[in-house]
Design a protein around this motif. Structure first.
Motif, PDB file in Angstrom:
ATOM      1  N   SER A  45       0.827  -1.219   0.000  1.00 34.54           N
ATOM      2  CA  SER A  45       0.000   0.000   0.000  1.00 34.54           C
ATOM      3  C   SER A  45       0.856   1.262   0.000  1.00 34.54           C
ATOM      4  CB  SER A  45      -0.959   0.011   1.195  1.00 34.54           C
ATOM      5  OG  SER A  45      -1.861  -1.051   1.124  1.00 34.54           O
ATOM      6  N   VAL A  46       1.889   1.241  -0.838  1.00 29.32           N
ATOM      7  CA  VAL A  46       2.799   2.363  -0.960  1.00 29.32           C
ATOM      8  C   VAL A  46       2.648   2.953  -2.357  1.00 29.32           C
ATOM      9  CG1 VAL A  46       5.239   3.041  -1.004  1.00 29.32           C
ATOM     10  CG2 VAL A  46       4.435   1.404   0.704  1.00 29.32           C
ATOM     11  N   GLY A  47       2.384   4.252  -2.433  1.00 30.26           N
ATOM     12  CA  GLY A  47       2.296   4.950  -3.706  1.00 30.26           C
ATOM     13  C   GLY A  47       3.593   5.683  -3.984  1.00 30.26           C
ATOM     14  N   ILE A  48       3.958   5.772  -5.262  1.00 31.75           N
ATOM     15  CA  ILE A  48       5.214   6.420  -5.638  1.00 31.75           C
ATOM     16  C   ILE A  48       4.951   7.459  -6.717  1.00 31.75           C
ATOM     17  CG2 ILE A  48       7.547   6.087  -6.508  1.00 31.75           C
ATOM     18  CD1 ILE A  48       7.355   3.166  -5.661  1.00 31.75           C
ATOM     19  N   LEU A  49       5.547   8.634  -6.530  1.00 30.77           N
ATOM     20  CA  LEU A  49       5.529   9.673  -7.550  1.00 30.77           C
ATOM     21  C   LEU A  49       6.982   9.926  -7.936  1.00 30.77           C
ATOM     22  CD1 LEU A  49       3.649  11.587  -9.106  1.00 30.77           C
ATOM     23  CD2 LEU A  49       4.062  13.281  -7.317  1.00 30.77           C
ATOM     24  N   PRO A 128      10.084  14.641  -7.361  1.00 35.76           N
ATOM     25  CA  PRO A 128       8.959  14.776  -8.277  1.00 35.76           C
ATOM     26  C   PRO A 128       8.868  16.112  -9.003  1.00 35.76           C
ATOM     27  CG  PRO A 128       8.222  15.097  -6.044  1.00 35.76           C
ATOM     28  CD  PRO A 128       9.658  14.675  -5.964  1.00 35.76           C
ATOM     29  N   TYR A 129       9.620  17.112  -8.569  1.00 31.30           N
ATOM     30  CA  TYR A 129       9.509  18.441  -9.177  1.00 31.30           C
ATOM     31  C   TYR A 129      10.699  18.782 -10.053  1.00 31.30           C
ATOM     32  CZ  TYR A 129       6.899  18.409  -4.771  1.00 31.30           C
ATOM     33  OH  TYR A 129       6.110  18.055  -3.714  1.00 31.30           O
ATOM     34  N   ASN A 142       3.350  23.149  -4.106  1.00 34.14           N
ATOM     35  CA  ASN A 142       2.320  23.535  -3.135  1.00 34.14           C
ATOM     36  C   ASN A 142       1.069  22.684  -3.297  1.00 34.14           C
ATOM     37  OD1 ASN A 142       4.023  25.524  -2.146  1.00 34.14           O
ATOM     38  ND2 ASN A 142       3.150  27.115  -3.450  1.00 34.14           N
ATOM     39  N   TRP A 143       0.695  22.392  -4.537  1.00 32.83           N
ATOM     40  CA  TRP A 143      -0.496  21.585  -4.800  1.00 32.83           C
ATOM     41  C   TRP A 143      -0.307  20.152  -4.299  1.00 32.83           C
ATOM     42  CZ3 TRP A 143      -1.646  17.416  -8.125  1.00 32.83           C
ATOM     43  CH2 TRP A 143      -3.013  17.149  -8.270  1.00 32.83           C
ATOM     44  N   VAL A 144       0.869  19.578  -4.523  1.00 29.37           N
ATOM     45  CA  VAL A 144       1.150  18.209  -4.067  1.00 29.37           C
ATOM     46  C   VAL A 144       1.041  18.127  -2.549  1.00 29.37           C
ATOM     47  CG1 VAL A 144       2.965  16.459  -3.819  1.00 29.37           C
ATOM     48  CG2 VAL A 144       2.539  17.512  -6.042  1.00 29.37           C
ATOM     49  N   VAL A 145       1.677  19.057  -1.857  1.00 26.86           N
ATOM     50  CA  VAL A 145       1.638  19.064  -0.388  1.00 26.86           C
ATOM     51  C   VAL A 145       0.192  19.186   0.088  1.00 26.86           C
ATOM     52  CG1 VAL A 145       2.287  20.367   1.677  1.00 26.86           C
ATOM     53  CG2 VAL A 145       3.984  19.914  -0.104  1.00 26.86           C
ATOM     54  N   GLU A 146      -0.561  20.060  -0.538  1.00 27.81           N
ATOM     55  CA  GLU A 146      -1.970  20.242  -0.157  1.00 27.81           C
ATOM     56  C   GLU A 146      -2.770  18.952  -0.359  1.00 27.81           C
ATOM     57  OE1 GLU A 146      -5.516  22.428  -2.447  1.00 27.81           O
ATOM     58  OE2 GLU A 146      -3.969  23.822  -1.735  1.00 27.81           O
TER      59      GLU A 146
END
Length: 183
Positions: A45-49, A128-129, A142-146
């Motif tokens: 259950s680990v997601g990766i970006l 990721p950035y 900022n959007w990712v953190v939110e």
């Protein structure tokens, strides 16, 4: 944080269960009292970006999102949930586009949304950035953190850039000692 080659991505691979056979580690990786290193990658259950969005080029945007949904979501409900997710990020007009037909920033938002649709218990972010231009980078960061805060998902990120560290987050900088890795 640390220089290239110090093991940041290898750490994420160990947590996700994708560690190459040429690497080994000692100790235990736990999440919610479960020993992850005893589970195969698909059960963690680990997601990766990643740095690259890794969208499937042969699938439309809504199909890329539907791919992440649990197998328990069947039939038309897969498209319904994918379309709802696109609406939530104001990209529903891209539903029938293919990844090569949309911008890098749009692909990045689709990639994060796809990860979140899989309902991970932990998110891993591997620089990721790094491939985004400065203006888009700040906006997307900022959007990712939110999004991750809204979903209440603990996150481990590796980066080279101090500006990527969300305010109030804990940062471990290489070289580290093993005592700093337990918290």
């Amino acid at each position: 944080m640390g220089p290239s080659g110090c093991g940041k991505s290898t750490l994420l691979d160990a947590v996700a269960g994708h560690l190459s056979d040429e690497f080994t580690f000692t100790g235990t990786i736990t999440l919610d009292d479960a020993e992850l290193n005893k589970l195969p990658a698909h059960k963690r259950s680990v997601g990766i970006l990643f740095q690259d969005d890794l969208l499937f080029p042969h699938l439309t945007i809504w199909e890329n999102l539907a791919f992440a949904l649990p197998n328990s979501v069947k039939g038309i409900e897969r498209k319904t949930q994918a379309m709802r997710a696109l609406s939530d990020i104001a990209l529903e007009n891209l539903a029938n586009s293919f990844p090569d037909q949309i911008s890098g920033g749009q692909r990045a938002r689709i990639a994060l949304t796809r990860m979140l649709l899989a309902k991970p218990k932990l998110a891993l972010l591997d620089e990721p950035y790094s491939k985004l231009d400065k203006d888009l980078r700040e906006q997307f960061r900022n959007w990712v953190v939110e999004q991750l805060q809204k979903a209440n998902i603990p996150t481990l990120m590796v980066t080279h850039d101090d500006e990527d560290i969300p305010q109030g987050s804990r940062c471990i900088t290489w070289p580290w000692n093993t005592e700093s890795l337990t918290a």
